[in-house]
Structure formats: C-alpha cells, structure tokens
Design a protein around this motif. Structure first.
Motif, mmCIF file in Angstrom:
data_model
loop_
_atom_site.group_PDB
_atom_site.id
_atom_site.type_symbol
_atom_site.label_atom_id
_atom_site.label_comp_id
_atom_site.label_asym_id
_atom_site.label_seq_id
_atom_site.Cartn_x
_atom_site.Cartn_y
_atom_site.Cartn_z
ATOM 1 N N ARG A 531 -28.011 27.710 -42.667
ATOM 2 C CA ARG A 531 -28.418 26.848 -43.775
ATOM 3 C C ARG A 531 -28.971 25.519 -43.258
ATOM 4 N NH1 ARG A 531 -26.480 28.103 -48.998
ATOM 5 N NH2 ARG A 531 -26.630 30.370 -49.188
ATOM 6 N N GLN A 532 -28.439 25.024 -42.144
ATOM 7 C CA GLN A 532 -29.022 23.828 -41.544
ATOM 8 C C GLN A 532 -30.491 24.051 -41.230
ATOM 9 O OE1 GLN A 532 -25.657 23.200 -38.468
ATOM 10 N NE2 GLN A 532 -26.688 21.208 -38.563
ATOM 11 N N ALA A 533 -30.782 25.200 -40.635
ATOM 12 C CA ALA A 533 -32.169 25.520 -40.279
ATOM 13 C C ALA A 533 -33.052 25.572 -41.518
ATOM 14 C CB ALA A 533 -32.218 26.848 -39.531
ATOM 15 N N GLY A 559 -34.870 22.001 -36.798
ATOM 16 C CA GLY A 559 -34.665 23.269 -37.490
ATOM 17 C C GLY A 559 -34.756 24.448 -36.546
ATOM 18 N N LEU A 560 -35.678 24.380 -35.574
ATOM 19 C CA LEU A 560 -35.829 25.457 -34.588
ATOM 20 C C LEU A 560 -34.555 25.602 -33.765
ATOM 21 C CD1 LEU A 560 -37.691 27.548 -33.231
ATOM 22 C CD2 LEU A 560 -38.509 25.702 -31.726
ATOM 23 N N GLY A 561 -33.963 24.458 -33.396
ATOM 24 C CA GLY A 561 -32.719 24.508 -32.627
ATOM 25 C C GLY A 561 -31.592 25.150 -33.422
ATOM 26 N N CYS A 562 -31.472 24.778 -34.691
ATOM 27 C CA CYS A 562 -30.421 25.366 -35.537
ATOM 28 C C CYS A 562 -30.672 26.858 -35.748
ATOM 29 C CB CYS A 562 -30.367 24.652 -36.882
ATOM 30 S SG CYS A 562 -29.734 22.962 -36.784
ATOM 31 N N ALA A 563 -31.935 27.254 -35.911
ATOM 32 C CA ALA A 563 -32.261 28.663 -36.125
ATOM 33 C C ALA A 563 -31.901 29.491 -34.898
ATOM 34 C CB ALA A 563 -33.744 28.806 -36.449
ATOM 35 N N ARG A 564 -32.102 28.923 -33.731
ATOM 36 C CA ARG A 564 -31.732 29.642 -32.504
ATOM 37 C C ARG A 564 -30.218 29.784 -32.415
ATOM 38 N NH1 ARG A 564 -36.223 26.490 -28.771
ATOM 39 N NH2 ARG A 564 -37.932 28.009 -29.096
ATOM 40 N N ARG A 565 -29.485 28.721 -32.800
ATOM 41 C CA ARG A 565 -28.022 28.832 -32.797
ATOM 42 C C ARG A 565 -27.544 29.890 -33.781
ATOM 43 N NH1 ARG A 565 -24.271 25.163 -34.274
ATOM 44 N NH2 ARG A 565 -25.677 23.781 -35.420
ATOM 45 N N ALA A 566 -28.260 29.977 -34.921
ATOM 46 C CA ALA A 566 -27.887 30.961 -35.937
ATOM 47 C C ALA A 566 -28.449 32.340 -35.635
ATOM 48 C CB ALA A 566 -28.393 30.495 -37.300
ATOM 49 N N GLN A 572 -36.669 30.624 -37.152
ATOM 50 C CA GLN A 572 -37.384 30.137 -35.967
ATOM 51 C C GLN A 572 -38.893 30.163 -36.232
ATOM 52 O OE1 GLN A 572 -36.097 31.813 -32.091
ATOM 53 N NE2 GLN A 572 -34.274 32.592 -33.181
ATOM 54 N N ALA A 573 -39.357 31.259 -36.830
ATOM 55 C CA ALA A 573 -40.786 31.373 -37.151
ATOM 56 C C ALA A 573 -41.194 30.332 -38.188
ATOM 57 C CB ALA A 573 -41.090 32.776 -37.657
ATOM 58 N N SER A 574 -40.315 30.079 -39.169
ATOM 59 C CA SER A 574 -40.607 29.072 -40.190
ATOM 60 C C SER A 574 -40.762 27.693 -39.558
ATOM 61 C CB SER A 574 -39.482 29.047 -41.223
ATOM 62 O OG SER A 574 -39.688 28.018 -42.172
ATOM 63 N N ALA A 575 -39.877 27.363 -38.608
ATOM 64 C CA ALA A 575 -39.966 26.065 -37.935
ATOM 65 C C ALA A 575 -41.280 25.927 -37.179
ATOM 66 C CB ALA A 575 -38.784 25.899 -36.986
ATOM 67 N N LEU A 576 -41.701 26.996 -36.502
ATOM 68 C CA LEU A 576 -42.967 26.970 -35.763
ATOM 69 C C LEU A 576 -44.156 26.807 -36.713
ATOM 70 C CD1 LEU A 576 -42.231 29.802 -33.166
ATOM 71 C CD2 LEU A 576 -42.489 27.352 -32.663
#
Length: 751
Positions: A531-533, A559-566, A572-576
């Motif tokens: 959810r953070q991501a 957000g990319l960092g949080c998505a990788r943790r999750a 991750q794609a959304s952050a990019l």
C-alpha cells in the motif's frame, strides 16, 4: 411659491402659469380632467407619486418647479404608524442602509403597480436572525411612502420575545386607521378582522408587520387583496400562508458588506485599512447585524485599529462574545430562536456544527443523530422554519458561519463529552465509508457495492458515486484529515486506496497530493509496503498533475523501493511509468523512453492490463518527443486496437479515458507530421469521447490542439470557436493549455 400652500393650490398655480386648461393638461399628462379638478379643489386624496410625476411632465416643468410640486405632494401625505405598545413609531429608514438593491427593486415594483393589477398584496420577508429583514422593510416603507397616500403603519409583533396577541395588534391598527372606540366595541374579534380587511382593501396603505412568530399570529391581519401593500418580516418562511409573494434574505455580498462597514466607519478610516475591513466582513459572515455591531464597536473605540478587531474575531471561541456593542449582541439574537426549538431540533443544530464542509444534506444529520434520513430531514426542516438553517435550491442545507459557532458553543455546554465524540465519530465513519464505496465504483475488480451494503445515500451507479464524491469532497476530505490526526490508519489507507482510479476523472481538484500523502503515511504506520507503493506512486501522479515534476520523480523512486520490498511487479512498473512521465515533461526524454519501455516489459509479465496501457501510452509519447513520430503512432494505434478488441479485459471509464487520451495523442503525432486534416479528425473524435465521459482537462487540451490544426488548415472561424470553448472550461483545464489557448485566441482576434 409659498411652500405652505396646499397641493391643489400649487397645482392650479403651475397649470395657470403654463397657460393650460384642465383639458389640455389632461391630454398632455394622461390624468383625467375630473381627477385634476378634484385635486385642485382639494376634494380628493393626494395622488400617488407616479401621478404627480405625470402631471409635472404634462406641465413641462423645470427642475425647480417640478420639485415644488413633488414637495407639496409629500407634505400633504399623512405618515402614520402604530406600535403595539401604544407608542407611535413612524416608518424610518436606516441612514447607512447599504445594498439589497434587487430586493428593494422587487418591492418598489410591487408598490408602483396599479392597485387594480396587483394580484398579491402581501410579501413575506424571511431569513435568519440578524440578516436585516426589519431594516429592509423599514427602508422600503420610507422610500415608498408616497405611493400610499392613506398612510404607512409599522407593527412590531415581538415574535421571538413575547409575541403580541393578534387581537391587540388588530385593535391598534384599526384605531390608527381612524375607527372609533364605539365602533370597535360593537364588533367581535371576527368582525374586527373583517373590518380591517375591508379598510385595507379600500385604502392605499402600507403596513409592516415586523417580527411575526408564525402564520397564526398574522393571518387575521392580512388583506384578501386590494389597494394596500403588507410587508411581513419573520425568521420563519411562513410557508402556511397562501397567495403571498416571498423574499428570502441571507448574508450580504462581500462588496456590500465592505461598503456597509465603510459607511459606518467613515471612508477615510476604512480605506486606510481596506484589507482588514474586508477581513472583518468575512469574519462577521457578512451578516448585517454582526457588521453593524463590529462597525459601532470600532466607532466607539476610535483609537483602536481595524486590525485589532480582526485579531479578536479570528479566535473562533471568542468571536460571538466579541460581537457585542452595548446591549446589542449577535449571540442574543440567535438565542431567542434557539429557545423556541423542540429538543430534537436544538440537538440537531448543536450537532450540525460538527460538519466541516460549507453545506450538508439530510444524510449528514442522520449520521450525526443515528437516525434515518427522512427523520433527520424533518428535524432539519424545523431549523429551516426557525430561520436557523438555510435550504438551497439544490436540496442541500447551509449553516451560517456565526450560527455554526453558536451551535458549537451550545454543543460544548449542553452535550456530554462522550456524546460529542460519538456523534463526531459517526459522521466521520459514515463519510469515509461512503467515500470508499463510491471510489470503488471506478476500481478494477470492485465496481458496485455488495447488495448487503446499507448506506444513507443511493450509490446505484458510477455516476451517482462521482456526484457524491465531488459534491461532498469538503466533508470527506475533512473527515480524512481528522482520521489521520486521530491515528485511524486503516480507514485513511482504505479511503486513499479507493481513489486510485477515480482521481483520473477529477485531475485538477487540487487536493490529491494531500490524499495520497496521508494514505502513504497511514500505510507506513501499518507497515504495509504494497500500500505504501500504491500511495507513493499515486502521490507522484498527483504531483505531476500540478507540474511538480522533480518532486514526482522523488516520490516515484520511493514507490519503486516499496514495491520491491513488497515484491509487487505491477507497482514497480507503475513507479517507472510515472517517473518516465515526469522526466518527459522535464525534457529528459531518452530516460523517459527507456523507463517506460522497461515498465512495458514488466507489465507484460503480469495480468495488470490497466497499468500496461499507461506504460505503452507514455512510451509512445516519449518516442514522439524524441522525433520518432511514426514509431509513436504505431504504439498509440496498438493501444486503440487493444481497446477495440471484443475480448478486451479493460472496460468502463478506464477504457474510455485511455481511448480519449490515445486518440488525442494520434492527433498530436499527425500534427507533428503536418498531416493537419488527419490531426483535426483525431482531435474531433477525442473531443467527443472526453466530453461524453466528462474529462474536462483532456477536452480542453484537445480543443487547443484542434484550434491549432484548424488555423493551419485556414479554418480560422472554427478555430476561434474551439479556443473559446477551451478558455470557457477555466480552471478545469491544465494551466499551460489554458494560457496557450488564450494567447492563440488573442492572436486570432488581432488579425
């Protein structure tokens, strides 16, 4: 001429000086020969002002002579009034009366209408305490006295502080109209009421029935029709009265409120602190009584600055107490109406002070009181009848700012702390629960609420959900802030998460960064990296919508960092993708193309087709900015083909948004290649799509680019029409597009 001469003598002298016979004056003025003769001989009442004006025009009088005749008419008219306490109070006007021109114009039109054509002879002037009802009625009576040669009468009915008995008011009016005590003694109450109706029907009088409590108090004082005009003022709208015209007053306009303060303080003093005077007007809620109290407070304290009063009024807990001058207190005016409420209505007023937004519905009242909507509506209508709550034409209710403070003060005094907290919790819980249900209409895999959901408002379609989210935005946003302050992390997280796709329909609301920031903070407190991501990525999106691109890149990186943790590939794609969009706007186009291409690759390994659409769209746009226009067109046509497929997994408003945006992008590509006709056709299609689903920011951008294409095609007239439509959308359009449209339109006009 001698000012003590009778009106008839003055008229005869002016006619003779003009060497006109009565017949000639009658033909020139439109007043009958008989009427002129009766006036000159003193056999008739003094005519109405419009008749005197007609005579002056027929006589062809110069300004001085015209004023002489008008003055003689004024002097001959009796001015009578009656007060229920037995003292004579002639109609008076407030010397610093300000504004209310539309309302005065309506009353003036009613007074000047030929009595034979007057369908309604009673006007009800209603509104909340302190809005200037009595002042308006007295101003109208003073200004229009000349239209009523048989007198003006003012009766204070004391509706909120010991109502006067109808029979007593009836006797006073009849005596003022010249009815003898002997005749009055011969009539019973019903006969006296009939006598009053007959007299008012036959004579031309104005009667002000001030401060009526209810319909029963005044019904016997009203004429059935005829030549007189009656103004009734009341805090209640008196909806039980039939065959009356109505005039509802509320607070003044800001410029009128400032003007009133300037007249009380004096222009020199007010203009020296113009900004502070404007603030005082706002802090008084533009309520005439509060403005007068504030103005007189400053007049007495001539050594104090206006800014000093601003500081006193800025403290909400002290504001009502500060609005007192001598024995005149704004709070006391509210208290009189408050004491007349039923227990349910008084409690409702107290609890409504908890509503954060500028207005409310019956559902707000139901949530606060833990009752049904219809029950709450009945109680709120009692507040409307008491003049303490205003019903708008849209079916919503408004509580004046000062009445909100009054209600909040009574809430603190009369409700237990636990009940105040419980009511606040009920309202906040209802607002945020409903916001989640409404937002989910637009989220993939959610849609309509489950059949088991029982809400206080209908939520049977996406359109209803959108309407509620937008109309109640001040309330649910306020509830979200309160929930965040209270540490209600799960509720904050769910509310922000529900807005993930709805926000695309209301891009320029202005509060999305705050919503998603609060969501991110709640998810952090809950230690939920997924959810953070989501919230950080949406925070990035909202910042880009406000052209804060560098901040957007930073939030996307987080957000990319949080998505990788999750371990969430789609986030991750959304952050990019979102970082790519922001970089393209900053001119870092190659980086944007590389990042969006990487996002496409990640999305293609997931089932997130909605996210994939965004990545492909962003990559195509990056290619166009790199000058690789044909490749960009291929990517954007690929999207349209995907959306048009019968088995397309994306539907609803998400598909509609991408179809409109991509069709516009195809227009941009064709324009880059100077294929102006193809570009214009794409823009027209995109405009239809965006207009149909209500996305003004896309519609405005499309209209701008269509205008540009049409100029290139030599179709300047249609181009101007498109640009004017774009400008008319105003703040709903991206500021850069709006500025460009205005500039292009100016250049067309100059040519």
């Amino acid at each position: 001429m001698d000012g003590e001469k009778s009106f008839g003598a003055v008229l005869r002298g002016l006619r003779q000086n003009s060497r006109l016979t009565m017949e000639e004056l009658a033909e020139a003025s439109g007043v009958s020969v008989r009427a002129i003769g009766d006036m000159e001989r003193g056999h008739s009442r003094v005519p109405q002002r419009r008749t005197v004006v007609a005579l002056t025009e027929g006589l062809g009088l110069a300004d001085e002579e015209r004023e002489t005749l008008l003055a003689a008419a004024r002097a001959a008219r009796p001015t009578r009034a009656v007060a229920v306490a037995g003292t004579v109070v002639p109609p008076r006007s407030v010397g610093d009366f300000t504004g209310r021109e539309p309302e005065l114009a309506l009353l003036r039109e009613a007074a000047e209408r030929d009595p034979a054509d007057r369908e309604v002879s009673v006007w009800v002037v209603s509104g909340p305490p302190g809005c200037g009802k009595t002042t308006l009625a007295l101003k109208a009576a003073a200004d229009l006295a000349e239209e009523f040669p048989d007198g003006c009468f003012v009766v204070d009915l004391h509706g909120v502080d010991g109502p006067v008995d109808t029979g007593e008011a009836l006797l006073k009016l009849l005596k003022a109209l010249g009815v003898s005590d002997r005749r009055l003694a011969q009539e019973d109450p019903q006969g006296r009421a009939g006598l009053l109706r007959a007299l008012l029907g036959d004579r031309q009088c104005m009667v002000v029935l001030d401060n009526a409590r209810d319909e029963g108090q005044i019904r016997e004082l009203l004429p059935a029709g005829g030549r007189s005009l009656v103004l009734v003022t009341s805090r209640r709208p008196l909806t039980g009265l039939e065959d009356v015209d109505r005039l509802a007053l509320s607070e003044m306009a800001q410029d009128e409120a400032v003007d009133l303060l300037r007249r009380i303080l004096g222009e020199e003093r007010a203009d020296a602190e113009a900004e502070a005077v404007a603030q005082v007007a706002e802090l008084c809620g533009r309520l005439p009584l509060a403005l007068r109290v504030a103005g007189h407070w400053l007049t007495v304290r001539s050594g104090w600055t206006v800014d000093h009063l601003v500081r006193r009024l800025a403290d909400e807990e002290r504001r009502l107490g500060a609005l007192a001058a001598g024995d005149v207190r704004v709070e006391a005016a509210f208290e009189l109406s408050y004491r007349q409420l039923t227990g349910q209505a008084a409690r409702m007023l107290r609890l409504l002070s908890l509503v954060r937004g500028p207005d409310m519905t019956a559902a707000h009242g139901a949530a606060l009181t833990a009752t049904g909507v219809f029950e709450a509506e009945d109680v709120m209508e009692e507040l409307v009848e008491a003049g303490l709550l205003q019903a708008t034409f849209t079916g919503r209710y408004q509580l004046h700012d000062l009445l909100r403070l009054f209600g909040r003060d009574r809430l603190a005094r009369e409700e237990e702390h636990g009940e105040r907290e419980a009511a606040d919790d009920r309202l906040r819980g209802w607002l945020l629960e409903t916001a989640v249900v409404a937002g989910r209409w637009y989220k993939p895999k959610y849609g309509a609420p489950p059949s088991s959901w029982q809400g206080l408002v209908p939520m049977e379609s996406a359109a209803e959900a959108r309407t509620w989210l937008q109309s109640e935005a001040p309330s649910w946003l306020g509830a979200l802030r309160d929930a965040a302050r209270s540490g209600e992390h799960t509720q904050v997280d769910e509310t922000a998460y529900a807005m993930e796709w709805f926000c695309n329909l209301w891009v320029h609301w202005g509060h999305w960064p705050e919503v998603f920031r609060l969501g991110g903070e709640a998810a952090t407190a809950l230690d939920d990296p997924y959810r953070q991501a989501v919230h950080l990525n949406m925070y990035s999106w909202s910042l880009s919508c406000e052209s804060r691109y560098r901040e957007a890149i930073e939030r996307a990186h987080e957000g990319l960092g949080c998505a990788r943790r999750a371990q969430s590939a789609s986030q991750q794609a959304s952050a990019l993708t979102l970082a790519a969009w922001a970089r393209s706007e900053l001119g870092e186009v190659q980086e944007a193309a590389d990042m969006s291409l990487a996002a496409m690759g990640i999305y293609e390994e997931t089932d997130d087709r909605e996210g994939w659409l965004g990545a492909v769209f962003t990559h195509g746009t990056s290619l166009r900015l790199l000058g690789r226009v044909e490749e960009a067109l291929i990517q954007h046509r690929r999207l349209i083909t995907f959306l048009d497929a019968l088995d397309c997994p994306v539907s609803g408003h998400i598909a509609d948004i991408y179809r409109a945006s991509t069709t516009r992008a195809l227009g941009r590509g064709n324009a880059e290649l100077r294929r102006w006709r193809e570009a214009a056709d794409c823009y027209r299609d995109a405009m239809v799509l965006s207009n149909r689903i209500g996305i003004p920011h896309i519609e405005g951008s499309t209209l701008l680019h269509l205008g540009e294409a049409l100029i290139e095609l030599g179709e300047a007239e249609e181009a101007g029409s498109c640009l004017r439509q774009a400008v008319a959308l105003g703040d709903a359009v991206d500021s850069k597009d709006l500025k460009a449209a205005k500039k292009l339109l100016d250049s067309l006009t100059a040519e």
